[in-house]
Design a protein around this motif. Structure first.
Motif, short mmCIF file in Angstrom:
data_model
loop_
_atom_site.label_atom_id
_atom_site.label_comp_id
_atom_site.label_asym_id
_atom_site.label_seq_id
_atom_site.Cartn_x
_atom_site.Cartn_y
_atom_site.Cartn_z
N ILE A 345 -2.43 -4.51 5.31
CA ILE A 345 -2.32 -3.92 3.97
C ILE A 345 -3.68 -3.40 3.51
N LEU A 346 -4.72 -4.22 3.68
CA LEU A 346 -6.06 -3.81 3.26
C LEU A 346 -6.51 -2.56 4.00
N GLY A 347 -6.28 -2.52 5.31
CA GLY A 347 -6.70 -1.36 6.09
C GLY A 347 -6.07 -0.08 5.57
N ALA A 348 -4.76 -0.15 5.29
CA ALA A 348 -4.06 1.04 4.80
C ALA A 348 -4.52 1.43 3.40
N GLU A 349 -4.70 0.45 2.53
CA GLU A 349 -5.11 0.74 1.16
C GLU A 349 -6.55 1.26 1.10
N LEU A 350 -7.43 0.69 1.90
CA LEU A 350 -8.82 1.16 1.91
C LEU A 350 -8.93 2.56 2.50
N ALA A 351 -8.09 2.85 3.49
CA ALA A 351 -8.07 4.22 4.03
C ALA A 351 -7.61 5.21 2.96
N ARG A 352 -6.66 4.77 2.13
CA ARG A 352 -6.20 5.62 1.03
C ARG A 352 -7.32 5.87 0.02
N LEU A 353 -8.11 4.81 -0.26
CA LEU A 353 -9.25 4.98 -1.17
C LEU A 353 -10.28 5.94 -0.57
#
Length: 450
Positions: A345-353
């Motif tokens: 989840i963090l990897g995907a959300e940080l990539a979005r940021l």
């Protein structure tokens, strides 16, 4: 029951006393303005004014299980009532059980533990044992590393925190890091630094392999950038060490105990070191504790010999009891598995940021161990804060962190890298909350982008 005004006054007095009478680590003392923490639970802590903070740093990347875990608290209470303290020459149930548990959860044939008060002492004893075992003196360490603050450990440390302590202990030589975003070798293909073995072989040619006792490295570099080695790197280092009779010491003080989504970071690459050093996540700092865990080869060598090392509080009953409870909780509650799921989840959300914020040059990490490298310009990769930057040079990240804190998000940063390292027990809802607050804070850093 104290009134809100009385509680707030107590918090201010605590801060005043701290600033006057407590010497803070790695800080300019006149600039210290700490939060007076009144309590903590789960992934949150709060101050004496009742303001809550979501901890996205696990303090110093050590409160892995979160705050106030009932199993650990109960174990400490029970141990205190049964046997609060005893000297290290004795055998205690909590220390013996912890030694057995560590032999079960660590990789390969790592089988015997020397218990310390923290990670620094674990690293000190690891290099001493490596020198005794091999009869050699040199230790190879990397530049972007932190191994502790005592004499030997600070010499092993590559970052500028070692400068005030120099000259350090003799015999420490350095190799470059597999920092692919800013490869010190200019990143040819294949890169001799980022593939590990060729660079180490060249260094040994200059130093003499028969003079080198050990290579020590953070499996995944921590405060110096959350640098994840490329696939094959650790295997290559392991092969070179084996070829020359050099021990491999994996410093997993920060990366161990589920932080990367595996029990230990080396498990991501199926590499077994000769020595692994641990602390922090072993019991989430509920009581100070570290350990040097050695392979059966080293254990067999040391058993008939005099071990010239010791600590008054080695294997302290309260510390060991808290670690036993923590490891059992990890197993019973699937905490390592939760860290792996949270990492997705963090990897995907940080990539979005990263797509939304021009200040983010790179996102990297594993599990609940991520770093955002902030830049002024994505094309040139100029850091938003220069290497070892402080004062006015560090303003962009400092202002971003202050903005986050004012909104209830606690972050940890080092120069131009913001570390995203929440407790491994974090929930998807708490990740969503933290990401939203981080998204807002990054807008402050965007203002400094060229």
């Amino acid at each position: 029951m104290a009134s809100i005004e009385e509680t707030s006054r107590l918090g201010r007095q605590i801060v005043e006393d701290a600033k006057r009478h407590v010497l803070y680590s790695w800080s300019v003392q006149d600039a210290i303005n700490p939060i007076a923490v009144a309590g903590a639970e789960g992934r949150y802590f709060w101050d004496y004014d009742g303001k809550r903070y979501l901890d996205f740093a696990s303090q110093l990347v050590n409160v892995s299980i979160g705050y106030g875990h009932p199993k650990i608290v109960a174990a400490i209470k029970e141990q205190a009532e049964t046997l609060a303290t005893i000297g290290p020459p004795m055998a205690t149930e909590s220390r013996s059980r912890l030694g057995r548990l560590l032999s079960e959860v660590t990789p390969g044939d790592l089988t015997m533990s020397f218990f310390t008060n923290g990670g620094t002492e674990a690293n000190e004893n690891a290099i001493k044992l490596a020198r005794w075992y091999t009869g050699r003196q040199k230790i190879v360490a990397r530049y972007r590393s932190y191994h502790g603050a005592t004499a030997g450990a600070i010499t092993l440390t590559g970052d500028p925190r070692r400068w005030p302590a120099e000259p350090g202990i003799p015999g420490v030589v350095r190799m470059l890091d597999p920092y692919t975003y800013r490869c010190p070798a200019g990143h040819p293909d294949p890169c001799p630094v980022c593939s590990g073995g060729p660079h180490l072989e060249e260094l040994l040619m200059y130093e003499g392999p028969d003079t080198v006792a050990a290579v020590i490295l953070e499996t995944v570099t921590g405060t110096n950038g959350i640098i994840v080695p490329p696939d094959g790197y650790l295997q290559s280092i392991r092969e070179v060490c084996d070829r020359h009779g050099i021990l491999l010491i994996a410093d997993e003080v920060m990366a161990g105990f589920g932080r990367t989504g595996r029990w230990f970071a080396v498990d991501n690459w199926n590499v077994v070191p000769d020595i692994i050093t641990v602390a922090k996540g072993i019991n989430s700092g509920y009581v100070p504790l570290g350990a040097m865990v050695v392979s059966e080869k080293l254990a067999a060598w040391v058993r008939p010999r005099y071990f010239a090392g010791g600590l008054t509080y080695s294997g302290h009953p309260l510390a060991c009891a808290s670690a036993v409870a923590s490891i059992e909780a990890f197993q019973e509650e699937g905490i390592v598995e939760n860290a792996a799921r949270s990492g997705e989840i963090l990897g995907a959300e940080l990539a979005r940021l990263a797509e939304a914020h021009p200040c983010i040059g790179e996102v990297r990490g594993l599990g609940c161990f991520f770093g955002l490298e902030l830049v002024k310009d994505r094309e040139t990769r100029e850091p938003l804060v220069p290497f070892n930057g402080s004062g006015a040079a560090a303003k962009p990240v400092a202002e971003m962190a202050r903005h986050a804190l004012a909104n209830g998000l606690y972050l940890m940063s080092h120069w131009n890298v913001v570390m995203v390292c929440p407790p491994l027990t974090i929930t998807p809802e708490e990740i969503e909350e933290g990401i939203a607050l981080l998204d807002d804070a990054l807008s402050i850093a965007d203002q400094f982008v060229a």
